[in-house]
Design an enzyme around this catalytic site. Structure first.
Site, PDB file in Angstrom:
ATOM      1  N   ASP A 266      -8.003  -5.115  -0.371  1.00 37.57           N
ATOM      2  CA  ASP A 266      -8.471  -5.967  -1.482  1.00 37.57           C
ATOM      3  C   ASP A 266      -8.138  -7.436  -1.300  1.00 37.57           C
ATOM      4  OD1 ASP A 266      -7.586  -3.159  -3.327  1.00 37.57           O
ATOM      5  OD2 ASP A 266      -9.621  -3.960  -3.207  1.00 37.57           O
TER       6      ASP A 266
ATOM      7  N   HIS B 250       0.857  -1.198   0.000  1.00 44.61           N
ATOM      8  CA  HIS B 250       0.000   0.000   0.000  1.00 44.61           C
ATOM      9  C   HIS B 250       0.884   1.237   0.000  1.00 44.61           C
ATOM     10  CE1 HIS B 250      -3.168   2.835   1.086  1.00 44.61           C
ATOM     11  NE2 HIS B 250      -4.001   1.896   0.687  1.00 44.61           N
TER      12      HIS B 250
HETATM   13  C1  SDX Z   1      -6.142   0.166  -3.119  1.00 43.74           C
HETATM   14  O1  SDX Z   1      -4.300   4.742  -2.274  1.00 43.74           O
HETATM   15  C2  SDX Z   1      -5.281   4.077  -1.573  1.00 43.74           C
HETATM   16  O2  SDX Z   1      -5.669   4.427  -0.511  1.00 43.74           O
HETATM   17  C3  SDX Z   1      -5.817   2.840  -2.306  1.00 43.74           C
HETATM   18  C4  SDX Z   1      -6.856   2.017  -1.574  1.00 43.74           C
HETATM   19  C5  SDX Z   1      -8.136   2.796  -1.344  1.00 43.74           C
HETATM   20  O3  SDX Z   1      -8.889   2.439  -0.407  1.00 43.74           O
HETATM   21  O4  SDX Z   1      -8.435   3.721  -2.177  1.00 43.74           O
HETATM   22  O5  SDX Z   1      -6.337   1.566  -0.331  1.00 43.74           O
HETATM   23  C6  SDX Z   1      -7.278   0.785  -2.394  1.00 43.74           C
HETATM   24  O6  SDX Z   1      -5.867   0.519  -4.237  1.00 43.74           O
HETATM   25  C7  SDX Z   1      -5.289  -0.838  -2.357  1.00 43.74           C
HETATM   26  C8  SDX Z   1      -4.068  -1.328  -3.199  1.00 43.74           C
HETATM   27  C9  SDX Z   1      -4.559  -2.429  -4.168  1.00 43.74           C
HETATM   28  N1  SDX Z   1      -3.499  -2.796  -5.104  1.00 43.74           N
HETATM   29  C10 SDX Z   1      -2.851  -3.975  -5.037  1.00 43.74           C
HETATM   30  O7  SDX Z   1      -3.031  -4.790  -4.137  1.00 43.74           O
HETATM   31  C11 SDX Z   1      -1.876  -4.225  -6.192  1.00 43.74           C
HETATM   32  C12 SDX Z   1      -0.561  -4.793  -5.621  1.00 43.74           C
HETATM   33  N2  SDX Z   1       0.106  -3.725  -4.833  1.00 43.74           N
HETATM   34  C13 SDX Z   1       1.098  -2.946  -5.549  1.00 43.74           C
HETATM   35  O8  SDX Z   1       0.872  -2.730  -6.909  1.00 43.74           O
HETATM   36  C14 SDX Z   1       1.574  -1.734  -4.735  1.00 43.74           C
HETATM   37  O9  SDX Z   1       1.799  -2.168  -3.451  1.00 43.74           O
HETATM   38  C15 SDX Z   1       0.703  -0.493  -4.666  1.00 43.74           C
HETATM   39  C16 SDX Z   1       0.333  -0.007  -6.007  1.00 43.74           C
HETATM   40  C17 SDX Z   1      -0.520  -0.752  -3.871  1.00 43.74           C
HETATM   41  C18 SDX Z   1       1.530   0.592  -3.954  1.00 43.74           C
HETATM   42  O10 SDX Z   1       2.582   0.874  -4.759  1.00 43.74           O
HETATM   43  P1  SDX Z   1       3.634   2.040  -4.357  1.00 43.74           P
HETATM   44  O11 SDX Z   1       3.222   2.786  -3.153  1.00 43.74           O
HETATM   45  O12 SDX Z   1       3.922   2.833  -5.591  1.00 43.74           O
HETATM   46  O13 SDX Z   1       4.835   1.208  -3.864  1.00 43.74           O
HETATM   47  P2  SDX Z   1       5.973   0.770  -4.805  1.00 43.74           P
HETATM   48  O14 SDX Z   1       5.379   0.249  -6.072  1.00 43.74           O
HETATM   49  O15 SDX Z   1       6.954   1.871  -4.871  1.00 43.74           O
HETATM   50  O16 SDX Z   1       6.580  -0.489  -4.005  1.00 43.74           O
HETATM   51  C19 SDX Z   1       7.623  -0.286  -3.102  1.00 43.74           C
HETATM   52  C20 SDX Z   1       8.464  -1.544  -3.271  1.00 43.74           C
HETATM   53  C21 SDX Z   1       8.849  -1.819  -4.735  1.00 43.74           C
HETATM   54  O17 SDX Z   1      10.073  -2.531  -4.718  1.00 43.74           O
HETATM   55  P3  SDX Z   1      11.438  -1.685  -4.994  1.00 43.74           P
HETATM   56  O18 SDX Z   1      11.221  -0.915  -6.301  1.00 43.74           O
HETATM   57  O19 SDX Z   1      11.606  -0.766  -3.800  1.00 43.74           O
HETATM   58  O20 SDX Z   1      12.495  -2.748  -5.111  1.00 43.74           O
HETATM   59  O21 SDX Z   1       7.687  -2.706  -2.869  1.00 43.74           O
HETATM   60  C22 SDX Z   1       7.502  -3.566  -3.992  1.00 43.74           C
HETATM   61  C23 SDX Z   1       7.802  -2.764  -5.246  1.00 43.74           C
HETATM   62  O22 SDX Z   1       8.289  -3.622  -6.259  1.00 43.74           O
HETATM   63  N3  SDX Z   1       6.092  -3.972  -3.975  1.00 43.74           N
HETATM   64  C24 SDX Z   1       5.666  -5.211  -4.188  1.00 43.74           C
HETATM   65  C25 SDX Z   1       4.270  -5.151  -4.030  1.00 43.74           C
HETATM   66  N4  SDX Z   1       3.901  -3.902  -3.750  1.00 43.74           N
HETATM   67  C26 SDX Z   1       5.043  -3.170  -3.722  1.00 43.74           C
HETATM   68  N5  SDX Z   1       6.329  -6.350  -4.485  1.00 43.74           N
HETATM   69  C27 SDX Z   1       5.552  -7.451  -4.635  1.00 43.74           C
HETATM   70  N6  SDX Z   1       4.202  -7.495  -4.497  1.00 43.74           N
HETATM   71  C28 SDX Z   1       3.542  -6.356  -4.193  1.00 43.74           C
HETATM   72  N7  SDX Z   1       2.233  -6.393  -4.055  1.00 43.74           N
END
Ligand code: SDX
Length: 432
Positions: free
Chosen positions: A366, A308
């Site tokens: 989710d 998140h």
């Molecule tokens: C919702 O914003 C809100 O409030 C949203 C929400 C709402 O109520 O409106 O809460 C609802 O959208 C919840 C999120 C649902 N999405 C998912 O579950 C999809 C999977 N999650 C990821 O795509 C990700 O965690 C996000 C999009 C939710 C957040 O992404 P960020 O904040 O841009 O974080 P990031 O991509 O910079 O990740 C930081 C690190 C990265 O690694 P590095 O580049 O530092 O090496 O963590 C890793 C990412 O690769 N990472 C994950 C991961 N999520 C982040 N690695 C594996 N699996 C994951 N799910």
């Protein structure tokens, strides 16, 4: 709340700049950079706005480190335990918990706005039966601006209230029509004597040849999910509603923009993606290989429902949904549902893994919600529509706050330009 000042020293000694630091009710201080370009000649750079406050808001507060979520100051755990979705909708819209008279009047207004103009139903016949429900819902909600454009003055408080009640009341009816269209079944009209969630389930599952009795636990579970999904500060879809609304556009088209933004798998589309992922994993023996893929930076695979932007601890909503999952599966679904077993095993393994611990990746809202929707008989393709129904309250609330905010201006960010320097046009015969 008195503001403090922040001294910014530029590249040379005389480029010192004093910036105001605003102090919030709760949360980190906010550096006011509105004068930075005019006085300092520089922009700020923050892709995805991870550290940028786009507005002043009094609606929802999140503390990602503490796993705290407040709607108008009330903790989500207390609202989940003691409130209803309609009462939470009133709280978010008007800022205070309603008296019994206010609640009764608000609920009556919602119940008496649930019907659609018959012309809307003809739109659905234009879609193929296999059209994704999110595409149908965003299209039909956008078309509401065609019906109500001339009767919506966004600067009139009464018109803003009618818009709010109308869209909150009608979006379940539009969602049900999309679902019935995808089944090739006749559309079921709303019943004003049913509460919000019972009415929705009746429109989803009733069919003309038989009488349909909505299961009380299903309606209770749905009401809880709607409370938990109602608002979440400046998330992607809410920010999209604010951005579109900031140009003074028709509010129904701003809500349609929010629905489109929510559809993405990185946002509200994740609930559908979680079930697809769990079905693809199939068995506990394959869990580790998917966790390894999620950790591999060269592999685009991510663990859906994990991570998140704000929560760097367990999403408080996921905790509540997980408990309701148990109850629903116990009573409605198959209590040892393989998919729930798989989800809990995946959570256990991931939360013990160094990679997820170090990156603060926990289950989000989710991760478990889709399992409940499935147990209620709602198909995967409708999961994000359910999210949109609930979040519509948050979108409308933020739109109203923005329209009434004297500091609100049309959204127009700048950029870090890395394109070609100025150059002259080259005639065709001069190009090699
Ligand atoms: C919702 O914003 C809100 O409030 C949203 C929400 C709402 O109520 O409106 O809460 C609802 O959208 C919840 C999120 C649902 N999405 C998912 O579950 C999809 C999977 N999650 C990821 O795509 C990700 O965690 C996000 C999009 C939710 C957040 O992404 P960020 O904040 O841009 O974080 P990031 O991509 O910079 O990740 C930081 C690190 C990265 O690694 P590095 O580049 O530092 O090496 O963590 C890793 C990412 O690769 N990472 C994950 C991961 N999520 C982040 N690695 C594996 N699996 C994951 N799910």
């Amino acid at each position: 709340m008195s503001d403090e000042h922040y001294r910014l020293v530029g590249p040379d000694a005389n480029s010192e700049l004093e910036l105001v630091q605003h102090k919030p009710t709760q949360g980190p201080n906010v550096l006011d950079v509105t004068k930075l370009y005019r006085r300092g000649g520089v922009f700020t750079y923050d892709p995805g706005f991870a550290a940028t406050a786009s507005c002043t808001s009094s609606i929802t507060y999140i503390d990602g480190e503490q796993g705290l979520l407040l709607y108008r100051g009330y903790p989500i755990e207390q609202l989940a335990k003691s409130s209803t979705f309609i009462e939470v909708a009133y709280l978010l819209l008007y800022g205070e918990l309603p008296t019994s008279d206010e609640l009764e009047k608000f609920e009556r207004s919602i119940r008496t706005h649930t019907m659609l103009n018959e012309s809307f139903l003809r739109f659905f016949n234009g879609f193929h039966h296999d059209a994704h429900p999110m595409a149908m819902v965003s299209g039909v909600v956008a078309s509401m601006s065609a019906f109500y454009h001339d009767t919506t003055d966004i600067h009139d408080a009464g018109h803003r209230d009618i818009f709010a009640h109308r869209i909150i009341a009608k979006i379940p009816t539009i969602a049900a029509a999309a679902y019935k269209h995808s089944l090739g079944q006749p559309f079921v009209y709303p019943q004003n004597d049913l509460d919000y969630c019972t009415n929705l389930l009746n429109m989803f599952f009733a069919v003309p040849p038989t009488t349909y009795e909505v299961d009380a636990l299903s309606a209770e579970a749905l009401d809880l999910l709607f409370i938990l999904h109602a608002d979440h500060e400046q998330n992607c879809s809410t920010s999209s509603v604010r951005m579109v609304g900031s140009s003074g556009s028709n509010p129904y088209s701003a809500i349609a923009a929010g629905i489109s933004a929510l559809w993405g798998p990185a946002h509200g589309g994740a609930n559908e993606a979680v079930i697809n992922m769990l079905e693809e994993i199939g068995s506990p023996s394959r869990l580790q290989q998917y966790i390894d893929r999620a950790k591999d930076r060269n592999d685009p695979f991510r663990l859906m429902g994990f991570g998140h932007r704000v929560y760097k601890s367990y999403d408080p909503r996921a905790m509540i949904i997980r408990k309701m999952c148990h109850r629903v599966l116990e009573q409605l679904g198959d209590k040892d549902a393989p998919i729930f077993e798989l989800a809990t095993r995946l959570e256990e393994i991931a939360l013990r893994d160094e990679f997820f611990i170090e990156k603060n990746l926990y289950p989000n809202v989710d991760f478990y919600s889709g399992i409940i929707y499935q147990a209620l008989g709602i198909p995967k393709s409708m999961f994000t529509v359910m999210f949109a129904i609930a979040r519509c309250v948050g979108w409308v609330t933020h739109w109203r706050e923005m329209v009434r905010d004297p500091e609100s201006r049309i959204g127009r960010p700048r950029q870090l330009y890395r394109g070609p320097k100025q150059r002259d046009y080259l005639a065709l015969d001069k190009r090699n």
